[in-house]
Design an enzyme around this catalytic site. Structure first.
Site, PDB file in Angstrom:
ATOM      1  N   ASP A  57     -71.069 -19.527 -22.874  1.00 28.74           N
ATOM      2  CA  ASP A  57     -70.776 -18.236 -22.231  1.00 28.74           C
ATOM      3  C   ASP A  57     -70.049 -18.528 -20.844  1.00 28.74           C
ATOM      4  O   ASP A  57     -71.201 -18.664 -19.860  1.00 28.74           O
ATOM      5  CB  ASP A  57     -71.842 -17.360 -22.283  1.00 28.74           C
ATOM      6  CG  ASP A  57     -71.469 -15.978 -21.484  1.00 28.74           C
ATOM      7  OD1 ASP A  57     -70.334 -15.543 -21.704  1.00 28.74           O
ATOM      8  OD2 ASP A  57     -72.357 -15.226 -21.381  1.00 28.74           O
ATOM      9  N   HIS A  58     -68.984 -18.634 -20.620  1.00 32.46           N
ATOM     10  CA  HIS A  58     -68.365 -18.920 -19.332  1.00 32.46           C
ATOM     11  C   HIS A  58     -67.195 -17.930 -18.962  1.00 32.46           C
ATOM     12  O   HIS A  58     -66.785 -17.173 -20.108  1.00 32.46           O
ATOM     13  CB  HIS A  58     -67.599 -20.335 -19.528  1.00 32.46           C
ATOM     14  CG  HIS A  58     -68.633 -21.569 -19.552  1.00 32.46           C
ATOM     15  ND1 HIS A  58     -68.315 -22.250 -18.285  1.00 32.46           N
ATOM     16  CD2 HIS A  58     -69.523 -21.953 -20.159  1.00 32.46           C
ATOM     17  CE1 HIS A  58     -69.170 -23.426 -18.410  1.00 32.46           C
ATOM     18  NE2 HIS A  58     -70.191 -23.202 -19.538  1.00 32.46           N
ATOM     19  N   THR A  91     -76.757 -18.336 -22.092  1.00 30.17           N
ATOM     20  CA  THR A  91     -76.271 -17.367 -21.243  1.00 30.17           C
ATOM     21  C   THR A  91     -77.010 -17.519 -20.006  1.00 30.17           C
ATOM     22  O   THR A  91     -77.932 -18.044 -19.896  1.00 30.17           O
ATOM     23  CB  THR A  91     -75.884 -16.144 -21.724  1.00 30.17           C
ATOM     24  OG1 THR A  91     -75.290 -15.112 -20.963  1.00 30.17           O
ATOM     25  CG2 THR A  91     -77.363 -15.404 -22.227  1.00 30.17           C
ATOM     26  N   GLY A  96     -78.447 -19.885 -14.829  1.00 32.64           N
ATOM     27  CA  GLY A  96     -77.091 -19.729 -14.347  1.00 32.64           C
ATOM     28  C   GLY A  96     -76.569 -21.089 -13.719  1.00 32.64           C
ATOM     29  O   GLY A  96     -77.182 -21.995 -13.154  1.00 32.64           O
ATOM     30  N   GLU A  97     -75.115 -20.939 -13.652  1.00 32.16           N
ATOM     31  CA  GLU A  97     -74.455 -22.015 -12.682  1.00 32.16           C
ATOM     32  C   GLU A  97     -73.504 -21.250 -11.871  1.00 32.16           C
ATOM     33  O   GLU A  97     -72.850 -20.412 -12.214  1.00 32.16           O
ATOM     34  CB  GLU A  97     -73.725 -22.955 -13.585  1.00 32.16           C
ATOM     35  CG  GLU A  97     -74.588 -23.763 -14.468  1.00 32.16           C
ATOM     36  CD  GLU A  97     -73.997 -24.043 -15.855  1.00 32.16           C
ATOM     37  OE1 GLU A  97     -73.103 -23.096 -16.351  1.00 32.16           O
ATOM     38  OE2 GLU A  97     -74.497 -25.007 -16.701  1.00 32.16           O
ATOM     39  N   ASN A 122     -70.052 -19.959 -12.777  1.00 34.04           N
ATOM     40  CA  ASN A 122     -69.883 -18.914 -13.618  1.00 34.04           C
ATOM     41  C   ASN A 122     -70.279 -17.601 -12.983  1.00 34.04           C
ATOM     42  O   ASN A 122     -69.940 -16.517 -13.425  1.00 34.04           O
ATOM     43  CB  ASN A 122     -70.632 -19.100 -15.065  1.00 34.04           C
ATOM     44  CG  ASN A 122     -69.586 -20.265 -15.922  1.00 34.04           C
ATOM     45  OD1 ASN A 122     -68.672 -20.019 -16.093  1.00 34.04           O
ATOM     46  ND2 ASN A 122     -70.563 -21.120 -16.342  1.00 34.04           N
ATOM     47  N   ALA A 178     -88.897 -27.113 -18.924  1.00 37.79           N
ATOM     48  CA  ALA A 178     -89.380 -26.649 -20.171  1.00 37.79           C
ATOM     49  C   ALA A 178     -90.805 -26.451 -20.280  1.00 37.79           C
ATOM     50  O   ALA A 178     -91.096 -25.537 -20.937  1.00 37.79           O
ATOM     51  CB  ALA A 178     -89.356 -28.073 -20.972  1.00 37.79           C
TER      52      ALA A 178
END
Length: 547
Positions: free
Chosen positions: A266-267, A300, A333-334, A337, A404
């Protein structure tokens, strides 16, 4: 005459009968075995290919259990083959034909096999005769595309490629015997277990599917440890690398080739100009779910360009329309994006705190609550009106054991990417130790081409920007920044992030290593822009050998 095969299991080519419909042809041996059948066209991949590969090529057999002789001929004026089997119990006629148009259950011709046996008797209890018909055998052998088989090639484990595990869903070629070849066959296992009835008029493809399902059920019942042992192999659709319409065609091809599920990115921007695409994942997912039977997932993030209420609404809508076929992974997130939101990019710890809030908000909205929240993200009486009976699974994207373990008990599963085996063990261990009980998913980046040199070129051209350290990738803001850092990447770092090989057997070995770690699902991402050669090759030469 009594039909014969040589010691290797091959029949004399001169004895085959041909069935055709103008589009394809099926070859039927004297012993009642369909040994060749490409679908849907003559030059398509064969569904059954025992003609060229007796041990592994695959066939569907319909013949008496007892020793028999055969007489056969075409029905005058037709391409319908009539075969009469004679045993000590009597005679039965089998007709074989390929139907077009009128049959209509499939978008191609159907190979139909019908046995007709009236008035034949077999002794039952002493003093009583029962009309049971001839004991008949229905056998379904495993399929393998012969053009991809090279028995001389060996995997790193030493086994020949054609000696590896049987294709997924059909772990054995053992035959199952049945009786009553009139209107239906009773399927009975070798131990006498009743397995069910199969209509004689079924298309050959439906017959094969039913037979293999029955066989697998019996084998799993015999080996309880294998009931949940199979790893689902899925296809990854990369929105950064192909147009939405092209990706839609790719997932359809992947489904036809045997991939069991799909996931997508999802970009809003690609990682590089070479990749050059970035379709809207949520529009695409609705169409992909509606036009395939695959289960889909998406990775996402929320809290920046998506508000968590919007994420909850979007995911609930898909899960309502396609129950049990959609999951999503909610990450932190990144920058590349999320920068469009105009929010100053926070630190990793701040992003993870925000992720924790968003997980809670989305969960409550899916549960039907009216949500107010005043934290790093604000919600004023948020509500989702259309919700599925069962909320979609929320997975956690994690690249480190710390992430994790931190959120393990708050999600329904874990998704990560290929890494050194020891690193993956630590991530899986942290997830389980942290209370994670849901599915574990691995996305594998790989590059395949007819030559190793070309496979390496594809990896560098398309995925060098993604071989950077994860902590750096999360901070870079534009494709130009990614390209500048990727220019300094050496081949060692690239092949640490992408499995590069021209040899399908080598890919099998590497993927089996990942499966042995205990991942429930593995999604294959060929990093090249053209997916069709990868899908065709892996469908024939990789998927059948994975556990």
């Amino acid at each position: 005459m009594i039909p014969a095969r040589d010691d290797d299991g091959y029949a004399d080519l001169r004895t085959y009968a041909a069935l055709g419909d103008g589009d394809t042809v099926a070859l039927v041996a004297e012993d009642g075995s369909v040994d060749w059948y490409p679908v849907p066209l003559l030059d398509s991949h064969p569904v059954f290919a025992r003609l060229l590969d007796a041990p592994a090529g695959g066939s569907i057999e319909l013949q008496p259990v007892d020793e028999f002789t055969v007489e056969r001929a075409y029905v005058p004026g037709t391409n319908v083959l009539s075969t009469v089997f004679t045993t000590s119990h009597g005679r039965v006629r089998v007709t074989d034909s390929i139907h077009t148009g009128v049959a209509g259950r499939l978008p191609w011709g159907e190979l139909a096999r019908r046995s007709i046996g009236g008035g034949f008797v077999r002794s039952g209890n002493p003093g009583r005769r029962e009309e049971l018909g001839l004991p008949f055998r229905l056998g379904a052998r495993r399929r393998l595309h012969p053009a991809r088989v090279d028995p001389s090639r060996r995997s790193r484990g030493g086994a020949r490629r054609d000696e590896l595990v049987a294709p997924r869903g059909a772990r054995s070629g053992r035959r199952r015997e049945g009786v009553r070849p009139g209107l239906y066959s009773e399927m009975i296992a070798e131990d006498g277990t009743f397995l069910g009835n199969l209509p004689q008029g079924l298309s050959h493809l439906a017959l094969m599917t039913a037979a293999l399902t029955l066989i697998e059920e019996v084998l799993i019942a015999d080996r309880p440890e294998e009931r949940t042992g199979m790893t689902l192999i899925g296809f990854h659709a990369s929105h950064e690398q192909a147009s939405p319409s092209r990706l839609l065609e790719d997932v359809r091809l992947a489904e036809a080739a045997g991939f069991g599920a799909a996931m997508c990115s999802d970009h809003i921007e690609p990682w590089s100009h070479r990749q050059g695409h970035s379709g809207f994942a949520w529009s695409w997912l609705g169409t992909a779910l509606a036009t395939t039977d695959l289960r889909f997932g998406v990775v996402t993030a929320t809290g920046f360009r998506y508000h968590p209420v919007v994420t909850a609404q979007a995911t609930a809508t898909l899960a309502s329309m396609f129950p049990q076929r959609f999951w999503f992974a909610l990450g932190s997130g990144e920058h590349c994006n999320e920068r469009m939101s105009g929010v100053a990019w926070p630190s990793k710890e701040e992003r993870q705190q925000l992720l924790g809030e968003n997980l809670d908000i989305v969960r409550r909205l899916h549960a039907g609550e009216v949500v107010d929240h005043d934290g790093a993200v604000k919600v004023d009486r948020g509500r989702v009106w259309d919700r599925p009976e069962t909320p979609p699974d929320i997975l956690l994207p994690a690249l480190t054991p710390e992430t994790a373990g931190r959120f393990a008990d708050r999600v329904d599963g874990l998704v990560t990417v290929n890494a050194p085996l020891e690193d993956l063990r630590r991530i899986l261990g942290a997830y389980r130790d942290g209370g994670g009980r849901g599915r574990t998913v691995l996305q594998v980046h790989l590059s395949w081409a007819p030559t190793r040199e070309r496979a390496r070129e594809i990896a560098r051209e398309q995925w060098a920007t993604n071989a950077l350290p994860p902590e750096l990738m999360a901070e870079l803001a534009t494709p130009e920044e990614f390209e500048a850092h990727a220019a300094e990447l050496d081949d060692g770092a690239l092949e640490g992030a992408v499995i590069v090989s021209d040899d399908p057997a080598e890919h099998v070995d590497r993927l089996c290593e990942f499966a042995e770690l205990g991942f429930d699902e593995i999604y294959l991402h060929h990093v090249g822009p053209d997916q069709r050669p990868f899908i065709d090759t892996f469908g024939d030469a990789v998927l059948p050998y994975l556990p």
